[in-house]
Design an enzyme around this catalytic site. Sequence first.
Site, PDB file in Angstrom:
ATOM      1  N   ASP A  19       0.764  -1.352   0.381  1.00 54.77           N
ATOM      2  CA  ASP A  19       0.378  -0.045  -0.406  1.00 54.77           C
ATOM      3  C   ASP A  19       1.045   0.980  -0.053  1.00 54.77           C
ATOM      4  O   ASP A  19       2.363   1.567   0.140  1.00 54.77           O
ATOM      5  CB  ASP A  19      -0.667  -0.026   0.979  1.00 54.77           C
ATOM      6  CG  ASP A  19      -1.593   0.920   1.346  1.00 54.77           C
ATOM      7  OD1 ASP A  19      -2.137   1.658   0.209  1.00 54.77           O
ATOM      8  OD2 ASP A  19      -1.843   2.310   2.802  1.00 54.77           O
ATOM      9  N   SER A  20       0.331   2.376  -0.248  1.00 55.11           N
ATOM     10  CA  SER A  20       1.152   3.563  -0.411  1.00 55.11           C
ATOM     11  C   SER A  20       1.410   3.745   0.860  1.00 55.11           C
ATOM     12  O   SER A  20       2.424   4.569   1.654  1.00 55.11           O
ATOM     13  CB  SER A  20       0.072   4.933  -0.784  1.00 55.11           C
ATOM     14  OG  SER A  20      -1.407   4.953  -0.021  1.00 55.11           O
ATOM     15  N   CYS A  82      -4.026  -1.012  -2.018  1.00 53.27           N
ATOM     16  CA  CYS A  82      -3.591   0.104  -2.142  1.00 53.27           C
ATOM     17  C   CYS A  82      -4.792   0.436  -3.679  1.00 53.27           C
ATOM     18  O   CYS A  82      -4.805  -0.136  -4.142  1.00 53.27           O
ATOM     19  CB  CYS A  82      -2.688   1.257  -3.329  1.00 53.27           C
ATOM     20  SG  CYS A  82      -2.472   2.816  -3.262  1.00 53.27           S
ATOM     21  N   GLU A 162      -5.373   9.557   9.247  1.00 48.83           N
ATOM     22  CA  GLU A 162      -4.064   9.380   9.188  1.00 48.83           C
ATOM     23  C   GLU A 162      -3.636  10.411  10.520  1.00 48.83           C
ATOM     24  O   GLU A 162      -3.323  10.163  11.497  1.00 48.83           O
ATOM     25  CB  GLU A 162      -3.468  10.373   8.083  1.00 48.83           C
ATOM     26  CG  GLU A 162      -3.237   9.950   6.999  1.00 48.83           C
ATOM     27  CD  GLU A 162      -1.824   8.488   6.662  1.00 48.83           C
ATOM     28  OE1 GLU A 162      -0.767   8.997   7.747  1.00 48.83           O
ATOM     29  OE2 GLU A 162      -1.806   7.216   6.364  1.00 48.83           O
ATOM     30  N   CYS A 198     -11.415   3.436  -0.553  1.00 53.69           N
ATOM     31  CA  CYS A 198      -9.621   3.875  -0.151  1.00 53.69           C
ATOM     32  C   CYS A 198      -9.485   3.343   1.286  1.00 53.69           C
ATOM     33  O   CYS A 198     -10.403   3.062   1.329  1.00 53.69           O
ATOM     34  CB  CYS A 198     -10.002   5.516  -0.086  1.00 53.69           C
ATOM     35  SG  CYS A 198      -8.480   6.363  -0.209  1.00 53.69           S
ATOM     36  N   HIS A 200      -8.276   3.895   3.243  1.00 50.53           N
ATOM     37  CA  HIS A 200      -8.256   4.922   4.574  1.00 50.53           C
ATOM     38  C   HIS A 200      -9.959   5.276   5.361  1.00 50.53           C
ATOM     39  O   HIS A 200     -10.129   4.965   6.224  1.00 50.53           O
ATOM     40  CB  HIS A 200      -7.418   6.674   4.769  1.00 50.53           C
ATOM     41  CG  HIS A 200      -6.231   6.292   4.373  1.00 50.53           C
ATOM     42  ND1 HIS A 200      -5.223   5.932   3.875  1.00 50.53           N
ATOM     43  CD2 HIS A 200      -5.695   6.987   5.236  1.00 50.53           C
ATOM     44  CE1 HIS A 200      -4.449   5.994   4.076  1.00 50.53           C
ATOM     45  NE2 HIS A 200      -3.864   6.207   4.847  1.00 50.53           N
TER      46      HIS A 200
HETATM   47  N1  DGL Z   1      -4.040   3.171   0.146  1.00 54.40           N
HETATM   48  C1  DGL Z   1      -4.280   4.836  -0.228  1.00 54.40           C
HETATM   49  C2  DGL Z   1      -5.617   4.408  -1.586  1.00 54.40           C
HETATM   50  O1  DGL Z   1      -6.301   2.916  -1.400  1.00 54.40           O
HETATM   51  C3  DGL Z   1      -5.144   6.091  -0.079  1.00 54.40           C
HETATM   52  C4  DGL Z   1      -3.873   6.976   0.062  1.00 54.40           C
HETATM   53  C5  DGL Z   1      -2.792   7.413  -1.178  1.00 54.40           C
HETATM   54  O2  DGL Z   1      -3.500   8.349  -1.058  1.00 54.40           O
HETATM   55  O3  DGL Z   1      -1.755   7.091  -0.644  1.00 54.40           O
HETATM   56  O4  DGL Z   1      -6.453   4.648  -2.799  1.00 54.40           O
END
Ligand code: DGL
Length: 282
Positions: A19-20, A82, A162, A198, A200
């Site tokens: 993931d990011s 992600c 976050e 997403c 988050h």
């Molecule tokens: N992990 C990203 C997503 O699921 C969210 C956070 C980001 O923008 O990196 O789209």
Amino acid sequence: MSIDPARELRAQAPVGVFDSGVGGLTVLRALAAALPHEDFIYLGDTARLPYGTKSPESIRRYALQAAALLRERGVKCLVVACNTASAVALDDLAREFAPVPVLGVVEPGAAAACAATHSGRIAVVATESTVRGGAYQQAIWRRRPDAVVATRACPLFVALAEEGWTEGEVVEAVVHRYLDELFAVPAGTRPDTLVLGCTHFPVLSPAIRNVLGAGVAIVDSAETTAAALVGVLDRAGLRRGGAGGAGRIRLLATDSAERFARVGGTFLGRPLDAADVEVVDL
Ligand code: DGL
């Protein structure tokens, strides 16, 4: 069935999850619950978060670098937790990784939405890049061509999650600001399903529920991705048996282990220790 020793050995390898940042821990949690005997290596590219506001070229480059690191660690399968990387770079990752199976979260999320909707009116909230590419609409329309899909980028949801602000007045005000245009509409045009597209957003689910009330199904891709991973491992003969005992989770991050542990606990649903997070460079 004859036993293939090479495959047996391969089945012992960990599943890679990428993931990011820490948000994908919501997906990891569902994967580990569905597959308690598997080992997982989770990589959060926290140094470059957010991906959701970046160009497709940058997202592709970052995703390929992250996947390469997990391949070096010998993973038997890659889950792209992600949504943004899944929406933008899944085909590139699958090509680069072949024959190792690569699984994204957009298709499972679309499947969950189509299973939940009665009216066929579906809203999707995600990052800017995920919304821009239209991957969710396409995945939904492949399953349900008559669906009416409304999308909305909600970048502040990422910042709130976050920050650990998951409920209360401020959070609900932001939810209203983003979702009213989708849901404060005449009854006959109101979506009956909201996809949290997403990583988050699931931690904001109770606040979103407070704003939307009981009549809207709120779905995310965690459970359906876990079910899809079970299928992928079974079909490839790569599922790890129970003889090895409980699986282990290894955590990697590209930036501060302390921050990863502090923020990540909210997403994984249990406290994390910075000493358990290995910092890596891509
Ligand atoms: N992990 C990203 C997503 O699921 C969210 C956070 C980001 O923008 O990196 O789209």
